[in-house]
Design a protein around this motif. Structure first.
Motif, mmCIF file in Angstrom:
data_model
loop_
_atom_site.group_PDB
_atom_site.id
_atom_site.type_symbol
_atom_site.label_atom_id
_atom_site.label_comp_id
_atom_site.label_asym_id
_atom_site.label_seq_id
_atom_site.Cartn_x
_atom_site.Cartn_y
_atom_site.Cartn_z
ATOM 1 N N MET A 1 17.122 -43.175 -43.942
ATOM 2 C CA MET A 1 18.124 -44.203 -43.898
ATOM 3 C C MET A 1 18.078 -44.930 -42.551
ATOM 4 O O MET A 1 17.957 -46.120 -42.517
ATOM 5 C CB MET A 1 19.512 -43.623 -44.148
ATOM 6 N N PHE A 2 18.200 -44.176 -41.440
ATOM 7 C CA PHE A 2 18.074 -44.757 -40.106
ATOM 8 C C PHE A 2 17.801 -43.638 -39.114
ATOM 9 O O PHE A 2 18.308 -42.531 -39.251
ATOM 10 C CB PHE A 2 19.369 -45.464 -39.677
ATOM 11 N N GLN A 3 16.971 -43.936 -38.138
ATOM 12 C CA GLN A 3 16.866 -43.053 -36.983
ATOM 13 C C GLN A 3 16.499 -43.894 -35.773
ATOM 14 O O GLN A 3 15.856 -44.935 -35.897
ATOM 15 C CB GLN A 3 15.874 -41.918 -37.198
ATOM 16 N N HIS A 4 16.993 -43.448 -34.622
ATOM 17 C CA HIS A 4 16.731 -44.154 -33.371
ATOM 18 C C HIS A 4 15.221 -44.307 -33.216
ATOM 19 O O HIS A 4 14.458 -43.383 -33.510
ATOM 20 C CB HIS A 4 17.318 -43.353 -32.208
ATOM 21 N N PRO A 5 14.746 -45.462 -32.763
ATOM 22 C CA PRO A 5 13.299 -45.696 -32.676
ATOM 23 C C PRO A 5 12.563 -44.743 -31.736
ATOM 24 O O PRO A 5 11.351 -44.550 -31.884
ATOM 25 C CB PRO A 5 13.183 -47.142 -32.193
ATOM 26 N N ASP A 6 13.256 -44.121 -30.791
ATOM 27 C CA ASP A 6 12.594 -43.176 -29.881
ATOM 28 C C ASP A 6 12.553 -41.754 -30.430
ATOM 29 O O ASP A 6 11.914 -40.880 -29.845
ATOM 30 C CB ASP A 6 13.305 -43.162 -28.519
ATOM 31 N N MET A 7 13.224 -41.523 -31.537
ATOM 32 C CA MET A 7 13.264 -40.173 -32.116
ATOM 33 C C MET A 7 12.041 -39.957 -32.997
ATOM 34 O O MET A 7 11.764 -40.759 -33.889
ATOM 35 C CB MET A 7 14.542 -40.001 -32.942
ATOM 36 N N PRO A 8 11.306 -38.860 -32.760
ATOM 37 C CA PRO A 8 10.155 -38.566 -33.625
ATOM 38 C C PRO A 8 10.604 -38.328 -35.070
ATOM 39 O O PRO A 8 11.763 -37.980 -35.324
ATOM 40 C CB PRO A 8 9.575 -37.271 -33.033
ATOM 41 N N ASP A 9 9.694 -38.508 -35.996
ATOM 42 C CA ASP A 9 9.998 -38.314 -37.412
ATOM 43 C C ASP A 9 9.813 -36.843 -37.758
ATOM 44 O O ASP A 9 8.697 -36.390 -38.004
ATOM 45 C CB ASP A 9 9.102 -39.201 -38.272
ATOM 46 N N PHE A 10 10.913 -36.099 -37.743
ATOM 47 C CA PHE A 10 10.859 -34.691 -38.123
ATOM 48 C C PHE A 10 11.058 -34.608 -39.622
ATOM 49 O O PHE A 10 12.030 -35.127 -40.158
ATOM 50 C CB PHE A 10 11.954 -33.895 -37.405
ATOM 51 N N GLY A 11 10.141 -33.944 -40.286
ATOM 52 C CA GLY A 11 10.229 -33.796 -41.736
ATOM 53 C C GLY A 11 11.032 -32.578 -42.109
ATOM 54 O O GLY A 11 11.889 -32.116 -41.359
ATOM 55 N N GLU A 12 10.737 -32.059 -43.263
ATOM 56 C CA GLU A 12 11.437 -30.881 -43.756
ATOM 57 C C GLU A 12 10.509 -29.683 -43.825
ATOM 58 O O GLU A 12 10.781 -28.735 -44.546
ATOM 59 C CB GLU A 12 12.060 -31.180 -45.117
ATOM 60 N N ASP A 13 9.408 -29.713 -43.083
ATOM 61 C CA ASP A 13 8.484 -28.596 -43.086
ATOM 62 C C ASP A 13 9.061 -27.445 -42.285
ATOM 63 O O ASP A 13 9.928 -27.623 -41.429
ATOM 64 C CB ASP A 13 7.132 -29.013 -42.482
ATOM 65 N N GLU A 14 8.540 -26.266 -42.555
ATOM 66 C CA GLU A 14 8.987 -25.080 -41.824
ATOM 67 C C GLU A 14 8.756 -25.288 -40.328
ATOM 68 O O GLU A 14 7.698 -25.733 -39.905
ATOM 69 C CB GLU A 14 8.205 -23.858 -42.310
ATOM 70 N N GLY A 15 9.763 -25.018 -39.543
ATOM 71 C CA GLY A 15 9.663 -25.166 -38.095
ATOM 72 C C GLY A 15 10.100 -26.519 -37.578
ATOM 73 O O GLY A 15 10.268 -26.689 -36.371
ATOM 74 N N ASP A 16 10.273 -27.508 -38.457
ATOM 75 C CA ASP A 16 10.674 -28.846 -38.005
ATOM 76 C C ASP A 16 12.083 -28.849 -37.412
ATOM 77 O O ASP A 16 12.363 -29.597 -36.481
ATOM 78 C CB ASP A 16 10.566 -29.871 -39.123
ATOM 79 N N ILE B 1 15.753 -32.638 -28.892
ATOM 80 C CA ILE B 1 17.099 -33.027 -28.469
ATOM 81 C C ILE B 1 17.427 -32.420 -27.109
ATOM 82 O O ILE B 1 17.923 -33.105 -26.216
ATOM 83 C CB ILE B 1 18.146 -32.622 -29.542
ATOM 84 N N ALA B 2 17.107 -31.146 -26.926
ATOM 85 C CA ALA B 2 17.353 -30.474 -25.642
ATOM 86 C C ALA B 2 16.524 -31.110 -24.530
ATOM 87 O O ALA B 2 17.026 -31.334 -23.424
ATOM 88 C CB ALA B 2 17.053 -28.983 -25.764
ATOM 89 N N ALA B 3 15.260 -31.421 -24.818
ATOM 90 C CA ALA B 3 14.384 -32.025 -23.812
ATOM 91 C C ALA B 3 14.877 -33.415 -23.392
ATOM 92 O O ALA B 3 14.632 -33.846 -22.259
ATOM 93 C CB ALA B 3 12.948 -32.107 -24.343
ATOM 94 N N GLN B 4 15.578 -34.101 -24.292
ATOM 95 C CA GLN B 4 16.114 -35.427 -23.976
ATOM 96 C C GLN B 4 17.438 -35.343 -23.221
ATOM 97 O O GLN B 4 17.969 -36.358 -22.788
ATOM 98 C CB GLN B 4 16.327 -36.240 -25.260
ATOM 99 N N GLY B 5 17.984 -34.130 -23.103
ATOM 100 C CA GLY B 5 19.269 -33.961 -22.440
ATOM 101 C C GLY B 5 20.422 -34.519 -23.258
ATOM 102 O O GLY B 5 21.355 -35.109 -22.721
ATOM 103 N N LEU B 6 20.363 -34.329 -24.580
ATOM 104 C CA LEU B 6 21.373 -34.886 -25.474
ATOM 105 C C LEU B 6 22.298 -33.818 -26.038
ATOM 106 O O LEU B 6 21.882 -32.678 -26.264
ATOM 107 C CB LEU B 6 20.707 -35.602 -26.652
ATOM 108 N N LYS B 7 23.522 -34.227 -26.275
ATOM 109 C CA LYS B 7 24.472 -33.450 -27.059
ATOM 110 C C LYS B 7 24.607 -34.201 -28.369
ATOM 111 O O LYS B 7 24.717 -35.432 -28.375
ATOM 112 C CB LYS B 7 25.821 -33.378 -26.360
#
Length: 92
Positions: free
Chosen positions: A1-16, A24-30
């Motif tokens: 639907m939408f995701q921030h352009p800097d956010m990688p495309d995480f799928g639904e695979d195991e480990g994603d 998210i942690a590496a970006q310093g985000l809550k």
């Protein structure tokens, strides 16, 4: 639907999910989640779930309290659309 352009495309695979949390942690985000199902205006959630139409462009997700929140992503789940609000972690 939408995701921030800097956010990688995480799928639904195991480990994603772990990769997404690490990014998210590496970006310093809550991150906080707002669900259309529990929108403050019941008419909005009823409109979506009763219509059977996947379009939710009329939905304005409830923003968390405080400053600095931005929309990181909006995606569909088994329980309907959710919005991920994010902001930088403030360290004293």
């Amino acid at each position: 639907m939408f995701q921030h352009p800097d956010m990688p495309d995480f799928g639904e695979d195991e480990g994603d999910a772990d990769k997404c949390k690490a990014w998210i942690a590496a970006q310093g985000l809550k991150v906080c989640q707002a669900s259309l199902e529990y929108h403050s205006d019941e008419a909005i959630s009823e409109r979506y779930f009763e219509a059977g139409d996947p379009d939710c462009s009329y939905w304005e997700p409830d923003r968390p309290d405080g400053d600095g929140w931005f929309c990181l992503a909006i995606h569909d789940t088994d329980d309907g659309p959710v919005c991920w609000w994010a902001r930088r972690v403030v360290t004293p």
